[in-house]
Design an enzyme around this catalytic site. Structure first.
Site, PDB file in Angstrom:
ATOM      1  CD  GLU A 106      42.750  49.184  15.855  1.00  0.00           C
ATOM      2  OE1 GLU A 106      43.370  48.428  15.080  1.00  0.00           O
ATOM      3  OE2 GLU A 106      41.586  48.997  16.209  1.00  0.00           O
ATOM      4  CD  GLU A 126      41.799  50.655  10.773  1.00  0.00           C
ATOM      5  OE1 GLU A 126      41.467  51.867  10.687  1.00  0.00           O
ATOM      6  OE2 GLU A 126      42.640  50.240  11.580  1.00  0.00           O
TER       7      GLU A 126
END
Ligand code: NAI
Length: 700
Positions: A106, A126
């Site tokens: 990210e 995730e």
């Protein structure tokens, strides 16, 4: 110098920020705050015109610091950092090597340019921990690569190679040479005349048909219908299409925080963290391990062959000993076939196969095991045979060699007592197929030397296993608990259920297969033989169900004979409910004078799972497993317990031990105390209002 974990240096007009937080540069609070500070410093530094973010050590930021997940979120939050990077007034280049995962990726997505080494991998895994990307991943990735590829990466959670990432546009450049040099060169290009940084967040999301999201939802449910995070991730990506960046980011954060606090995420974290937790055995951390350079496996049957493969795969030379040439040839042929199948599947090169096969040396001579460091015995499950083998080993093995047995049920202490070196004897209980299954139960006896325990635990990791240290008892941890479930499943049949109903209820609970379908797959003769061998242990007057014997006596041994608890069409492994079995079960109930009744799925699950939990409590109290996590890792890695429930004991904690105890007491009243007497530990924890995982005091 920005902070203890971030190094700030200048290369001309480029600020090079190096994250140095071993082992994997996880995004702990220090890393987040250090990076944020360093970005601000670079922005303020008039001599700096562009920024490179790179990492020291073996990898770029490999993800969040999972150990912080159980704490309240701490400032600065990751979205604040990714926003600061994206909004920086000077171009930011991310230099990726190793694995840039989760929050690490990210950060890369929020940067203005991404350079990766050829060997690097990137991904947003995730969902595997029950959450979704929470720092812009679901908003920025679709802007960069489009919705379909973003869905694939985020909902699947698998990482991709730098080359694949380049092809879809997730990284801008892949380099073969020095990464830092390439990243600095890229930064210089970005400050060249007429070039302005490209902010991922300002890119539009290419529109897609609504059906793309419906298809993704259907596919996610078909893959694992119990998991919530993949569906939530799809919602977050859909938000990227509908909302402006800022609102989309807010929505993503809300969804992330909700997931982070969900029971599924807690369970998946337990399953994940448990893998390293079980390796830290209380009392063994300081104990040195012995060197294991060469090993021998006795018996080249189902288990011995698989165990030999495990060692060869780990690069450890292994002598494979059998009793006669026929058995030896059969064993070696099976090993070869196994490797050839991997080559055919494309998961192993021909060269590698030969290299591994060369590490396995077949023999019939005892002398060949005399000077190895470890011997794993996998001969017939018969105490007389084991006794003979261990007496022989005692006579021949070099002093200090570890003598391990792969027995499933026999008493390891008794086996050890056949030798003059019980301190060197230990159980290494592999699961079938040994080269595939990740679980390894290492069984200690009271006399096993700590050094031997440290060695087999370390060796388990080297073999790529999840090694769990357990104590001696009938069936150790896994099979002892399994026996509870198996017995209840049979009782349910004679009381009114059918195999397909029991299986469906447990699949609905989350097991990949029900116990009867598993039995057919493994071969019912294993359990049948076991029942015969243990017939003398059955107490008169205690309820027993012999349905398995009746099925086997018909020659129905499972898939391999085309029928077992189910029937099978030739060449097809799908279990088909069989009227013949229904008739057999109904007749059996009648003969036993049991009035069949309708049994609901809740009772099926409770009886199969709570009976195991109750046994797990006894196992803990006896010290056969030192900690709840040891029990849970056995069931998660060896028996298909759903990882999103965290393991049987974690699940019990989440459900509330009060509820487990109440149901157990209820079944005890209904079926008597033989199988349902509540474990005293269960009672004790309920009385104290504690959970299994809160019980930190270890038994003496
Ligand atoms: P198997 O019958 O397939 O193989 C046993 C092999 O040992 C045979 O090939 C036999 O020729 C050989 N053997 C017998 N005496 C020997 C001796 N003195 N020296 C060398 N080789 C000898 O049995 P399997 O299934 O491989 O089981 C072996 C052990 O592993 C048993 O203790 C069993 O309880 C345990 N085990 C089996 C599991 C399974 O699913 N099959 C799972 C976990 C443990």
């Amino acid at each position: 110098m920005a902070s203890a974990v971030i190094n700030y240096r200048r290369d001309g007009e480029i600020a090079v920020l190096t994250v140095d937080h071993p082992p994997v540069n996880a995004l702990s609070r220090d890393v987040r705050s250090g990076l944020l500070e360093a970005i601000r410093q670079a922005e303020e530094d008039a001599a700096v015109r562009a920024v490179v973010i790179r990492c020291a050590g073996r990898t770029f930021i490999a993800g969040a610091d999972v150990s912080e997940f159980d704490l309240p979120p701490q400032e600065p939050h990751l979205p604040e950092l990714t926003q600061a990077i994206e909004n920086a007034c000077k171009p930011v280049v991310a230099a990726l090597h190793g694995t840039a995962l989760g929050g690490g990726f990210e950060i890369a997505l929020a940067s203005h340019y991404r350079v990766a080494t050829v060997a690097a991998k990137v991904g947003l895994p995730e969902v595997k921990l029950g959450v979704i990307p929470g720092a812009g991943g679901t908003q920025r990735l679709p802007r960069l690569v489009g919705v379909p590829d973003a869905l694939r990466m985020i909902v699947g959670g698998e990482s991709i190679t730098a080359k694949q990432a380049f092809e879809i546009g997730a990284v801008d450049e892949v380099v073969d040479g020095d990464l830092e040099t390439a990243a600095i060169a890229a930064a210089r290009r970005l400050i060249g005349p007429g070039v302005s940084p490209r902010r991922t967040g300002s890119l539009p999301v290419a529109p897609v048909a609504a059906a793309v999201f419906d298809d993704a939802r259907n596919a996610a449910r078909a893959r694992q219908r119990h998991l919530q995070a993949p569906l939530v991730a799809i919602d977050a990506i859909a938000a990227a299409c509908e909302l402006p960046l800022e609102e989309g980011l807010r929505r993503e954060r809300e969804l992330f925080l909700e997931r982070r606090a969900s029971p599924q995420a807690a369970a998946l974290r337990n399953a994940f963290l448990g893998q390293s937790e079980v390796a830290k055995v209380p009392g063994l951390s300081e104990v040195p391990a012995r060197d294991i350079a060469r090993v021998a496996v006795l018996g080249g049957g189902t288990m011995g062959g698989g165990i030999a493969i495990c060692f060869a795969n780990a690069g450890i030379p292994v002598v494979l000993k059998e009793v006669d040439a026929t058995a030896l040839e059969r064993g070696v042929a099976t090993i070869r076939k196994n490797y050839q199948a991997s080559v055919a599947r494309g998961t192993l090169s021909e060269d590698e196969m030969h290299r591994r096969l060369e590490l396995i040396r077949p023999t019939l001579a005892w002398q060949d095991v005399a000077d190895v460091d470890l011997i794993v015995e996998a001969v017939f499950e018969d105490m007389a045979v084991k006794r003979e083998v261990f007496e022989q080993l005692d006579a021949i093995a070099r002093p200090g060699a570890i003598l391990a047995t792969n027995t499933s049920y026999l008493d390891v202490a008794e086996i050890a007592s056949c030798t003059r070196r019980p301190q060197d004897v230990v159980g290494m209980h592999f699961f079938s197929p040994a080269n595939v299954m990740r679980l390894l139960e290492n069984v200690r006896t009271e006399r096993t030397a700590p050094e031997v325990l440290a060695t087999v635990m370390k060796l388990g990791r080297k073999l790529g296993k999840i090694a769990v240290l357990v104590g001696g008892c009938d069936g150790f941890v896994g099979n002892r608990m399994l026996a509870q479930r198996t017995r209840e499943a049979w009782f349910l049949l004679e009381e009114g259920a059918l195999p397909q109903q029991v299986d469906a209820a447990l699949v609905d609970f989350g097991f990949p297969m029900g116990p009867f379908a598993v039995g057919d797959l493994a071969g019912l003769d294993i359990g049948w033989r076991n029942r015969k061998a243990r017939a003398h242990l059955r107490k008169p007057g205690v309820r027993d169900c012999d349905l398995l014997d009746q099925v086997c006596e018909l020659g129905r041994l499972g898939q391999k004979t085309g029928a077992g608890w189910y029937r099978y069409e030739p060449g097809n492994r799908t279990p088909i409910p069989d009227v013949a079995i229904e008739e057999l079960i109904v007749a059996h109930s009648q003969r036993k004078g049991i009035v069949r009744r309708v049994i609901d799925d809740r009772e099926i699950v409770e009886r199969c799972v709570f009976s195991m939990i109750n046994e797990g409590a006894k196992i803990l109290a006896e010290g056969v497993a030192a900690r709840p996590v040891d029990v849970d890792m056995v069931w998660l890695n060896g028996y298909g317990f759903p990882s999103w429930r965290g393991g049987p004991l974690f699940y019990a904690d989440q459900l509330g031990l009060q509820e487990v105890l109440a149901a157990t007491e209820n079944y005890c009243r209904q079926f008597g105390p033989d199988f349902w007497t509540p474990a005293s530990l269960l009672r004790e924890l309920v009385a104290k209002g504690q959970t299994f995982y809160q019980r930190t005091v270890l038994p003496a």
